[in-house]
Write an enzyme that holds these catalytic residues in place. Structure first.
Site, mmCIF file in Angstrom:
data_model
loop_
_atom_site.group_PDB
_atom_site.id
_atom_site.type_symbol
_atom_site.label_atom_id
_atom_site.label_comp_id
_atom_site.label_asym_id
_atom_site.label_seq_id
_atom_site.Cartn_x
_atom_site.Cartn_y
_atom_site.Cartn_z
ATOM 1 N N TYR A 186 0.842 -1.214 0.000
ATOM 2 C CA TYR A 186 0.000 0.000 0.000
ATOM 3 C C TYR A 186 0.877 1.264 0.000
ATOM 4 C CZ TYR A 186 -3.794 3.131 1.549
ATOM 5 O OH TYR A 186 -4.719 4.143 1.655
ATOM 6 N N ILE A 233 -8.655 8.020 8.363
ATOM 7 C CA ILE A 233 -9.979 8.588 8.087
ATOM 8 C C ILE A 233 -11.070 7.551 8.360
ATOM 9 C CG2 ILE A 233 -11.410 9.709 6.322
ATOM 10 C CD1 ILE A 233 -8.752 11.218 7.002
HETATM 11 P P1 NAP Z 1 -13.394 2.488 0.955
HETATM 12 O O1 NAP Z 1 -14.440 2.953 1.881
HETATM 13 O O2 NAP Z 1 -12.928 1.082 1.010
HETATM 14 O O3 NAP Z 1 -13.879 2.831 -0.538
HETATM 15 C C1 NAP Z 1 -13.094 2.483 -1.650
HETATM 16 C C2 NAP Z 1 -13.842 2.822 -2.914
HETATM 17 O O4 NAP Z 1 -13.035 2.419 -4.035
HETATM 18 C C3 NAP Z 1 -15.170 2.084 -3.039
HETATM 19 O O5 NAP Z 1 -16.136 2.931 -3.642
HETATM 20 C C4 NAP Z 1 -14.832 0.932 -3.976
HETATM 21 O O6 NAP Z 1 -16.010 0.499 -4.647
HETATM 22 C C5 NAP Z 1 -13.825 1.601 -4.903
HETATM 23 N N1 NAP Z 1 -12.936 0.674 -5.612
HETATM 24 C C6 NAP Z 1 -12.109 -0.273 -5.078
HETATM 25 N N2 NAP Z 1 -11.478 -0.935 -6.050
HETATM 26 C C7 NAP Z 1 -11.909 -0.405 -7.234
HETATM 27 C C8 NAP Z 1 -11.636 -0.680 -8.590
HETATM 28 N N3 NAP Z 1 -10.775 -1.647 -8.972
HETATM 29 N N4 NAP Z 1 -12.264 0.048 -9.550
HETATM 30 C C9 NAP Z 1 -13.141 1.019 -9.197
HETATM 31 N N5 NAP Z 1 -13.436 1.335 -7.930
HETATM 32 C C10 NAP Z 1 -12.833 0.623 -6.958
HETATM 33 O O7 NAP Z 1 -12.070 3.372 1.114
HETATM 34 P P2 NAP Z 1 -11.854 4.885 1.576
HETATM 35 O O8 NAP Z 1 -11.373 4.854 2.956
HETATM 36 O O9 NAP Z 1 -13.031 5.721 1.226
HETATM 37 O O10 NAP Z 1 -10.598 5.260 0.687
HETATM 38 C C11 NAP Z 1 -10.685 6.044 -0.497
HETATM 39 C C12 NAP Z 1 -9.262 6.376 -0.939
HETATM 40 O O11 NAP Z 1 -8.588 7.079 0.106
HETATM 41 C C13 NAP Z 1 -8.415 5.139 -1.241
HETATM 42 O O12 NAP Z 1 -7.572 5.392 -2.342
HETATM 43 C C14 NAP Z 1 -7.579 4.992 0.021
HETATM 44 O O13 NAP Z 1 -6.378 4.327 -0.222
HETATM 45 C C15 NAP Z 1 -7.367 6.441 0.396
HETATM 46 N N6 NAP Z 1 -7.030 6.637 1.806
HETATM 47 C C16 NAP Z 1 -7.891 6.230 2.783
HETATM 48 C C17 NAP Z 1 -7.523 6.421 4.120
HETATM 49 C C18 NAP Z 1 -8.416 6.027 5.266
HETATM 50 O O14 NAP Z 1 -7.966 6.125 6.418
HETATM 51 N N7 NAP Z 1 -9.634 5.590 5.029
HETATM 52 C C19 NAP Z 1 -6.300 7.019 4.426
HETATM 53 C C20 NAP Z 1 -5.466 7.403 3.408
HETATM 54 C C21 NAP Z 1 -5.839 7.215 2.091
HETATM 55 P P3 NAP Z 1 -16.138 -0.994 -5.260
HETATM 56 O O15 NAP Z 1 -15.631 -1.917 -4.196
HETATM 57 O O16 NAP Z 1 -17.563 -1.106 -5.596
HETATM 58 O O17 NAP Z 1 -15.293 -0.993 -6.480
#
Ligand code: NAP
Length: 244
Positions: free
Chosen positions: A152, A185
């Protein structure tokens, strides 16, 4: 289409959904993408009920053919594109000693290769915009590293290098490319952590609390706005001080 148009990937829930809603309220028409078609369509319906023009584009953004098909459909539906938020992402955590090659590949494909595929496919339309913007959702761990997340952290650090190289390539054409690096987050991605893991993560945050999707959306909304026209190649950490 007279409104500016934004594509948000991974917009079906979590941070991506917060970004999409915020950009919609800021006046963008939205193309929202994720793999799960039904929840994505339901989300686009929710946005429409809030007065936001939104169309669902079910797509696995790590698959080149699906990405190309999505851009053809966006061209047909909207005829323009002004902002792209590469937000889709996954984790497959584990110590390096036990990390499987398939977990490495899945994370690099969905987090980093998708950023390449989507940004490249966006160029033809977005370069016609007078205020084109790409915002890549990286992570604080792409800046600092984190044990158990070699795959990651590498994907998110890769997004930062990609952001800077693309920003340099297209600065002269008025396209701004930046990264937002969220900290810890509240979302499904962090929801599965146990109490001990959450306590350890919280102890690394100077502000002592998790962030929200809305706080990430505020930063993205600024970067795609006319106010950020002279900002490119930057990484904005929205992390309660984790990376300082
Ligand atoms: P999440 O709740 O798991 O949501 C991830 C989203 O990405 C979902 O809508 C999922 O929908 C979609 N997705 C996953 N694989 C995909 C693919 N191959 N094609 C298209 N869509 C895809 O995650 P989140 O926490 O909101 O994170 C969003 C972004 O922020 C990510 O890039 C994550 O790495 C980054 N981030 C998150 C955090 C945190 O603490 N949460 C911290 C730093 C960075 P489907 O499964 O339907 O495809």
């Amino acid at each position: 289409m007279t409104k500016p148009v934004a594509l948000v990937t991974g917009a079906q829930r979590g941070i991506g959904a917060a970004i999409a809603r915020k950009l919609g309220k800021a006046g963008f028409a939205l193309a929202v993408a994720a793999r799960s078609a039904e929840p994505l369509k339901a989300f686009a319906g929710e946005l429409a009920a809030e007065g936001i023009e939104a169309e669902a584009f079910p797509c696995d953004v790590s698959d080149a053919a699906q990405v190309d098909a999505m851009f053809k459909a966006i061209q047909e539906k909207f005829g323009r594109l002004d902002a792209v938020v590469n937000n889709a992402g996954i984790t497959r955590d584990g110590l390096l000693m036990r990390m499987k090659e398939e977990d490495w590949d899945a994370v690099l494909d969905i987090n980093l290769k998708s950023t390449f595929l989507v940004s490249k496919a966006a160029l033809r339309l977005i370069l016609k915009s007078s205020q084109g913007r790409i915002v890549n959702i990286s992570s604080v761990v792409g800046v600092t590293g984190n044990p158990g997340q070699c795959n990651y952290a590498a994907s998110k650090a890769g997004m930062i290098g990609f952001t800077k190289a693309m920003a340099r390539e297209y600065a002269g054409k008025g396209l701004c490319v930046n990264a937002v690096a969220p900290g810890f987050i509240e979302s499904d991605m962090t929801g599965h952590l146990n109490e001990a893991q959450k306590t350890a993560a919280l102890s690394a945050i100077p502000m002592g609390r998790m962030g929200t999707g809305d706080e990430i959306a505020e930063a993205v909304s600024f970067l795609v706005s006319p106010s950020a026209a002279y900002i490119t190649g930057q990484v904005l950490c929205v992390d309660g001080g984790m990376a300082m």
